[in-house]
Scaffold this motif. Structure first.
Motif, mmCIF file in Angstrom:
data_model
loop_
_atom_site.group_PDB
_atom_site.id
_atom_site.type_symbol
_atom_site.label_atom_id
_atom_site.label_comp_id
_atom_site.label_asym_id
_atom_site.label_seq_id
_atom_site.Cartn_x
_atom_site.Cartn_y
_atom_site.Cartn_z
ATOM 1 N N LEU A 1 26.122 0.444 27.160
ATOM 2 C CA LEU A 1 25.736 -0.176 25.900
ATOM 3 C C LEU A 1 26.423 0.519 24.722
ATOM 4 N N CYS A 2 26.472 1.860 24.749
ATOM 5 C CA CYS A 2 27.173 2.595 23.699
ATOM 6 C C CYS A 2 28.643 2.185 23.620
ATOM 7 N N ASP A 3 29.272 2.098 24.785
ATOM 8 C CA ASP A 3 30.679 1.704 24.818
ATOM 9 C C ASP A 3 30.881 0.327 24.199
ATOM 10 N N HIS A 4 30.021 -0.601 24.559
ATOM 11 C CA HIS A 4 30.173 -1.962 24.061
ATOM 12 C C HIS A 4 29.939 -2.024 22.549
ATOM 13 N N ILE A 5 28.934 -1.317 22.070
ATOM 14 C CA ILE A 5 28.648 -1.310 20.628
ATOM 15 C C ILE A 5 29.832 -0.748 19.855
ATOM 16 N N MET A 6 30.367 0.373 20.305
ATOM 17 C CA MET A 6 31.480 0.990 19.586
ATOM 18 C C MET A 6 32.719 0.097 19.621
ATOM 19 N N ALA A 7 32.939 -0.570 20.748
ATOM 20 C CA ALA A 7 34.129 -1.415 20.885
ATOM 21 C C ALA A 7 34.051 -2.661 20.015
ATOM 22 N N THR A 8 32.844 -3.168 19.782
ATOM 23 C CA THR A 8 32.705 -4.447 19.092
ATOM 24 C C THR A 8 32.260 -4.327 17.634
ATOM 25 N N THR A 9 31.731 -3.171 17.228
ATOM 26 C CA THR A 9 31.212 -3.067 15.854
ATOM 27 C C THR A 9 31.866 -1.965 15.025
ATOM 28 N N ALA A 10 32.366 -0.902 15.651
ATOM 29 C CA ALA A 10 32.926 0.215 14.882
ATOM 30 C C ALA A 10 34.338 -0.110 14.406
ATOM 31 N N GLU A 11 34.651 0.282 13.152
ATOM 32 C CA GLU A 11 36.006 0.107 12.646
ATOM 33 C C GLU A 11 36.954 1.086 13.313
ATOM 34 N N GLU A 12 38.232 0.689 13.394
ATOM 35 C CA GLU A 12 39.222 1.554 14.044
ATOM 36 C C GLU A 12 39.415 2.852 13.268
ATOM 37 N N HIS A 13 39.407 2.757 11.938
ATOM 38 C CA HIS A 13 39.535 3.943 11.085
ATOM 39 C C HIS A 13 38.372 3.941 10.103
ATOM 40 N N PRO A 14 37.216 4.442 10.521
ATOM 41 C CA PRO A 14 36.023 4.368 9.665
ATOM 42 C C PRO A 14 36.178 5.218 8.410
ATOM 43 N N ASN A 15 35.592 4.724 7.310
ATOM 44 C CA ASN A 15 35.585 5.476 6.061
ATOM 45 C C ASN A 15 34.403 6.424 5.985
ATOM 46 N N ASP A 16 33.465 6.272 6.885
ATOM 47 C CA ASP A 16 32.275 7.106 6.903
ATOM 48 C C ASP A 16 32.006 7.538 8.341
ATOM 49 N N ASP A 17 31.271 8.646 8.480
ATOM 50 C CA ASP A 17 30.922 9.119 9.812
ATOM 51 C C ASP A 17 30.060 8.084 10.534
ATOM 52 N N ILE A 18 30.173 8.077 11.841
ATOM 53 C CA ILE A 18 29.364 7.187 12.677
ATOM 54 C C ILE A 18 28.622 8.028 13.707
ATOM 55 N N ALA A 19 27.317 7.865 13.741
ATOM 56 C CA ALA A 19 26.514 8.450 14.810
ATOM 57 C C ALA A 19 25.706 7.327 15.450
ATOM 58 N N LEU A 20 25.638 7.333 16.762
ATOM 59 C CA LEU A 20 24.942 6.289 17.519
ATOM 60 C C LEU A 20 24.179 6.951 18.654
ATOM 61 N N LEU A 21 22.910 6.578 18.798
ATOM 62 C CA LEU A 21 22.074 7.131 19.866
ATOM 63 C C LEU A 21 21.286 5.986 20.504
ATOM 64 N N VAL A 22 21.373 5.876 21.825
ATOM 65 C CA VAL A 22 20.649 4.853 22.570
ATOM 66 C C VAL A 22 19.680 5.534 23.532
ATOM 67 N N ILE A 23 18.418 5.135 23.456
ATOM 68 C CA ILE A 23 17.383 5.638 24.374
ATOM 69 C C ILE A 23 16.776 4.426 25.073
ATOM 70 N N ARG A 24 16.972 4.362 26.368
ATOM 71 C CA ARG A 24 16.510 3.203 27.151
ATOM 72 C C ARG A 24 15.506 3.656 28.195
ATOM 73 N N ARG A 25 14.386 2.964 28.260
ATOM 74 C CA ARG A 25 13.415 3.255 29.314
ATOM 75 C C ARG A 25 13.893 2.569 30.602
ATOM 76 N N GLN A 26 13.940 3.346 31.643
ATOM 77 C CA GLN A 26 14.433 2.800 32.908
ATOM 78 C C GLN A 26 13.564 1.635 33.373
ATOM 79 N N PRO A 27 14.207 0.559 33.849
ATOM 80 C CA PRO A 27 13.407 -0.560 34.402
ATOM 81 C C PRO A 27 12.828 -0.167 35.754
ATOM 82 N N PRO A 28 11.787 -0.844 36.176
ATOM 83 C CA PRO A 28 11.220 -0.529 37.488
ATOM 84 C C PRO A 28 12.219 -0.832 38.602
ATOM 85 N N PRO A 29 12.174 -0.093 39.689
ATOM 86 C CA PRO A 29 13.102 -0.363 40.795
ATOM 87 C C PRO A 29 12.898 -1.761 41.366
ATOM 88 N N ASP A 30 13.993 -2.347 41.821
ATOM 89 C CA ASP A 30 13.914 -3.713 42.388
ATOM 90 C C ASP A 30 13.130 -3.692 43.683
#
Length: 406
Positions: free
Chosen positions: A377-406
């Motif tokens: 998810l982090c990879d996809h967000i950065m690839a689709t929303t982050a600018e190639e040369h950002p003018n400001d710092d970018i910090a991103l944190l994803v916390i996902r609760r694991q789904p129950p086992p199948d």
């Protein structure tokens, strides 16, 4: 006699120009400064030559290279702009000469102990900005003339570029070291949760005031924070480091995010006056089913729950840290974290664009959220929303609760 003197000056000019030749350009900065001082000492027939570079973070001149006054560098001598001989040169940004040195003229004990009787100093400037001071001294009484001033200024101009390069290298090294020490090198392994994060600097030094942190507490709660200190570069990173450490300390005393941010606000007002900081601090319950959050002027996180549209957390937002008087009324928001749900924390550098409303950036981020592992998810967000040369710092944190086992 005049012809001989003219020839001597022409020769001195040719020799001084040799200081800017291509051979010197390949030297390490420290070696270059040493070579410059050695040559100027020979050209001007002086006993001492010293370079003091300006430390922009403290406003002090620092002895960096010396010939005949090496002890000055070994002792780490420094002085404020305006104090002593070198301080006068820096303050006036003009050449200063002293024909008969007295203790009232200098504050450097090494210079006095050496017995220097005459001094000539010139400013080191790059594009009008002060880089440092270059000065030479004679153990014999001597009057430095206009030719001496002109020649020394030529050397100072060459040394200024090297000094600025050296300062940039040191700042970059310090920034990279700070980045490694302040941002988590590896997020903790937390049973039941999946974590991922990204940091991209918007400053050429490689670090700024944005940060994230994740830590476990003795009570079993999990702390997570994302924040943004105003400003850019090394100064903001230094303040960020102190704030990050302070929050960890307050987190040990309270399982209440609002209370921890209240204590942090008081600390910033007292020790970091003039600093504006935004942050969202979250505490996840030991069973990982609920999240308690408190926001200090920061953008609300997104919550992605399987089967529902990704949306902003309905979060009560209190004022930023360091603004107005310390607030005693910060508030918490509590939300459920269902299995498979993900919280996405971010700083404004990820979503803001100069030509659009911030709501557009938030919508773009929400559209980029996909179900699945936090790292992907982090990879996809950065690839689709982050600018190639950002003018400001970018910090991103994803916390996902694991789904129950199948």
């Amino acid at each position: 006699m005049a012809d001989a003197e003219l020839m001597t000056n022409d020769e001195r000019l040719r020799r001084i120009e040799a200081i800017t030749d291509a051979a010197l350009s390949g030297l390490h900065v420290a070696e270059l400064l040493d070579e410059l001082l050695e040559r100027v000492r020979d050209l001007l027939k002086v006993d001492t030559a010293t370079i003091l570079l300006l430390d922009e973070h403290t406003g002090e001149l620092v002895a960096t290279a010396a010939k005949g006054l090496e002890e000055e560098v070994r002792r780490g001598f420094r002085l404020r702009v305006g104090r002593g001989f070198a301080g006068r040169v820096a303050a006036t940004r003009a050449p200063v000469t002293i024909h008969d040195v007295t203790p009232d003229d200098v504050v450097n004990p090494v210079l006095l102990a050496t017995g220097v009787r005459a001094l000539l100093g010139v400013p080191m400037l790059v594009n009008g900005d002060l880089v440092g001071v270059l000065h030479v001294g004679s153990l014999a009484l001597r009057r430095f003339g206009p030719d001496d001033v002109r020649l020394l200024q030529l050397v100072a101009d060459r040394a200024s570029l090297a000094g600025r390069a050296r300062a940039q290298v040191l700042d970059r090294q310090a920034a990279l070291a700070l980045q490694r020490s302040l941002l988590p090198g590896r997020l903790p392994d937390i049973p039941g949760l999946d974590l991922a994060a990204r940091y991209v600097p918007g400053h050429d030094l490689g670090i700024g005031g944005d940060w994230y942190d994740v830590f476990t507490l003795p009570s079993g709660w999990l702390g997570a924070v994302i924040g943004d200190v105003s400003g850019h570069g090394l100064p903001s990173a230094v303040v960020m480091g102190r704030i990050r450490s302070a929050l960890r300390a307050y987190a040990l005393d309270s399982d209440d995010p609002a209370q921890a941010l209240t204590s942090l606000d008081r600390k910033i007002h007292h020790f970091e006056a003039g600093t504006l900081t935004t942050a969202v601090y979250a505490l996840i319950t030991p069973d990982r089913t609920r999240v308690h959050l408190s926001s200090a002027g920061h953008l609300p996180p997104l919550l992605a729950v399987p089967g529902r549209p990704t949306a902003l957390v309905n979060l009560t937002v209190d004022r930023p840290l360091g603004v107005g008087r310390p607030s005693a009324t910060r508030r918490n928001t509590v939300l459920d974290l269902p299995p498979g749900a993900a919280l996405i924390f971010y700083t404004d550098g990820l979503i803001e664009r100069r030509t659009e409303l911030i709501d557009t950036g938030i919508e773009r981020l929400a559209d980029a959220v996909r179900s699945g592992p936090a790292e992907a998810l982090c990879d996809h967000i950065m690839a689709t929303t982050a600018e190639e040369h950002p003018n400001d710092d970018i910090a991103l944190l994803v916390i996902r609760r694991q789904p129950p086992p199948d």
